[in-house]
Scaffold this motif. Structure first.
Motif, PDB file in Angstrom:
ATOM      1  N   THR A 144      15.976   8.591  -1.802  1.00 16.77           N
ATOM      2  CA  THR A 144      16.439   7.659  -2.951  1.00 16.77           C
ATOM      3  C   THR A 144      15.504   6.221  -2.924  1.00 16.77           C
ATOM      4  O   THR A 144      15.577   5.778  -3.895  1.00 16.77           O
ATOM      5  N   THR A 145      14.879   5.752  -1.873  1.00 17.46           N
ATOM      6  CA  THR A 145      14.281   4.622  -1.722  1.00 17.46           C
ATOM      7  C   THR A 145      12.894   4.814  -2.348  1.00 17.46           C
ATOM      8  O   THR A 145      12.173   3.954  -2.612  1.00 17.46           O
ATOM      9  N   GLY A 146      12.407   6.032  -2.579  1.00 23.50           N
ATOM     10  CA  GLY A 146      11.053   6.236  -2.729  1.00 23.50           C
ATOM     11  C   GLY A 146       9.983   6.325  -1.620  1.00 23.50           C
ATOM     12  O   GLY A 146       8.737   6.311  -1.675  1.00 23.50           O
ATOM     13  N   PHE A 147      10.604   6.078  -0.570  1.00 30.96           N
ATOM     14  CA  PHE A 147       9.617   6.127   0.666  1.00 30.96           C
ATOM     15  C   PHE A 147      10.351   6.898   1.844  1.00 30.96           C
ATOM     16  O   PHE A 147      11.610   6.976   1.931  1.00 30.96           O
ATOM     17  N   LEU A 148       9.611   7.685   2.747  1.00 33.40           N
ATOM     18  CA  LEU A 148      10.084   8.383   3.779  1.00 33.40           C
ATOM     19  C   LEU A 148       9.548   7.539   4.901  1.00 33.40           C
ATOM     20  O   LEU A 148       8.293   7.376   5.071  1.00 33.40           O
ATOM     21  N   LYS A 149      10.250   6.959   5.778  1.00 36.91           N
ATOM     22  CA  LYS A 149      10.075   6.085   6.832  1.00 36.91           C
ATOM     23  C   LYS A 149      10.461   6.904   8.185  1.00 36.91           C
ATOM     24  O   LYS A 149      11.314   7.420   8.404  1.00 36.91           O
ATOM     25  N   GLU A 150       9.448   6.870   9.169  1.00 35.83           N
ATOM     26  CA  GLU A 150       9.481   7.432  10.382  1.00 35.83           C
ATOM     27  C   GLU A 150       9.047   6.274  11.500  1.00 35.83           C
ATOM     28  O   GLU A 150       7.902   5.990  11.465  1.00 35.83           O
ATOM     29  N   CYS A 151      10.033   5.745  11.944  1.00 36.63           N
ATOM     30  CA  CYS A 151       9.853   4.530  12.490  1.00 36.63           C
ATOM     31  C   CYS A 151      10.320   4.769  13.986  1.00 36.63           C
ATOM     32  O   CYS A 151      11.419   5.193  14.425  1.00 36.63           O
TER      33      CYS A 151
ATOM     34  N   ASN B  63       3.988   5.253  17.490  1.00 33.70           N
ATOM     35  CA  ASN B  63       3.755   5.663  16.155  1.00 33.70           C
ATOM     36  C   ASN B  63       4.586   5.387  15.150  1.00 33.70           C
ATOM     37  O   ASN B  63       5.933   6.015  15.451  1.00 33.70           O
ATOM     38  N   SER B  64       4.451   4.826  14.006  1.00 33.88           N
ATOM     39  CA  SER B  64       5.555   4.871  12.833  1.00 33.88           C
ATOM     40  C   SER B  64       4.994   4.555  11.552  1.00 33.88           C
ATOM     41  O   SER B  64       3.513   4.505  11.598  1.00 33.88           O
ATOM     42  N   GLN B  65       5.534   5.163  10.537  1.00 34.42           N
ATOM     43  CA  GLN B  65       4.807   5.360   9.330  1.00 34.42           C
ATOM     44  C   GLN B  65       5.706   5.412   8.172  1.00 34.42           C
ATOM     45  O   GLN B  65       6.959   5.762   8.395  1.00 34.42           O
ATOM     46  N   VAL B  66       5.302   4.764   7.121  1.00 35.79           N
ATOM     47  CA  VAL B  66       6.040   4.951   5.889  1.00 35.79           C
ATOM     48  C   VAL B  66       5.126   5.405   4.674  1.00 35.79           C
ATOM     49  O   VAL B  66       4.023   4.958   4.561  1.00 35.79           O
ATOM     50  N   GLN B  67       5.652   6.276   4.107  1.00 32.07           N
ATOM     51  CA  GLN B  67       4.897   7.201   2.871  1.00 32.07           C
ATOM     52  C   GLN B  67       5.697   7.114   1.815  1.00 32.07           C
ATOM     53  O   GLN B  67       6.759   7.279   1.701  1.00 32.07           O
ATOM     54  N   PRO B  68       5.117   7.253   0.604  1.00 28.19           N
ATOM     55  CA  PRO B  68       5.737   7.422  -0.608  1.00 28.19           C
ATOM     56  C   PRO B  68       6.431   8.939  -0.569  1.00 28.19           C
ATOM     57  O   PRO B  68       5.794   9.955  -0.073  1.00 28.19           O
ATOM     58  N   SER B  69       7.575   8.927  -1.093  1.00 27.86           N
ATOM     59  CA  SER B  69       8.174  10.175  -1.307  1.00 27.86           C
ATOM     60  C   SER B  69       8.930  10.412  -2.691  1.00 27.86           C
ATOM     61  O   SER B  69       9.687   9.346  -2.804  1.00 27.86           O
ATOM     62  N   VAL B  70       8.914  11.486  -3.118  1.00 27.72           N
ATOM     63  CA  VAL B  70       9.740  11.849  -4.188  1.00 27.72           C
ATOM     64  C   VAL B  70      11.209  12.427  -3.995  1.00 27.72           C
ATOM     65  O   VAL B  70      11.992  12.629  -5.044  1.00 27.72           O
ATOM     66  N   VAL B  71      11.564  12.761  -2.841  1.00 27.55           N
ATOM     67  CA  VAL B  71      12.716  13.388  -2.501  1.00 27.55           C
ATOM     68  C   VAL B  71      13.988  12.365  -2.014  1.00 27.55           C
ATOM     69  O   VAL B  71      14.969  12.659  -1.880  1.00 27.55           O
TER      70      VAL B  71
END
Length: 138
Positions: free
Chosen positions: A78-85, A68-76
């Protein structure tokens, strides 16, 4: 105009939420499996010429599957995305010796009845596979 922008922003946020939820699955399938490979190893003399070439079909273990991996928008972030790979890979390696039993001299003639007719080599293979955070060293 502001009403139209708000509706499209709302649709965009809704689309992201639906798309991410649809892709995420709790099914991880990372396994340690047997595989048959052909290994060829060259041996050179002291001045760099091919002395003999040995090969053999060897049964080895490999890691195969998905995590399982995911990428979701994030405001915290610097890239604007939270990645869990996560990647299916070895969590532990083992070393073992294998014998290559098809050896040929530099002219392509099979070596039979000499001590050079086989070659022992050391290889490393996965002993255990699991989902590991991408980029982490095992």
């Amino acid at each position: 105009m502001l009403l139209i922008i708000q509706k499209s922003l709302l649709l965009f946020v809704f689309y992201i939420a639906v798309s991410c939820d649809a892709e995420i699955s709790d099914d991880e399938n990372c396994e340690t499996l047997q595989s048959e490979i052909r290994i060829t190893k060259d041996e050179y003399d002291e001045i760099g010429r091919v002395r003999r070439v040995c090969s053999g079909d060897i049964s080895v273990t490999k890691c195969e599957g998905f995590c399982n991996s995911q990428v979701q928008p994030s405001v915290v972030t610097t890239t604007g995305f939270l990645k869990e790979c996560y990647c299916c890979r070895e969590s532990y390696l083992k070393e073992r010796f294998v014998v290559l039993n098809q050896c040929y001299d530099a002219d392509g003639i099979k070596l039979i009845g000499t001590e050079d007719e086989t070659m022992e080599i050391k290889l490393r293979e996965p002993a255990e596979c699991k989902c590991i955070k991408c980029g982490d060293l095992a």
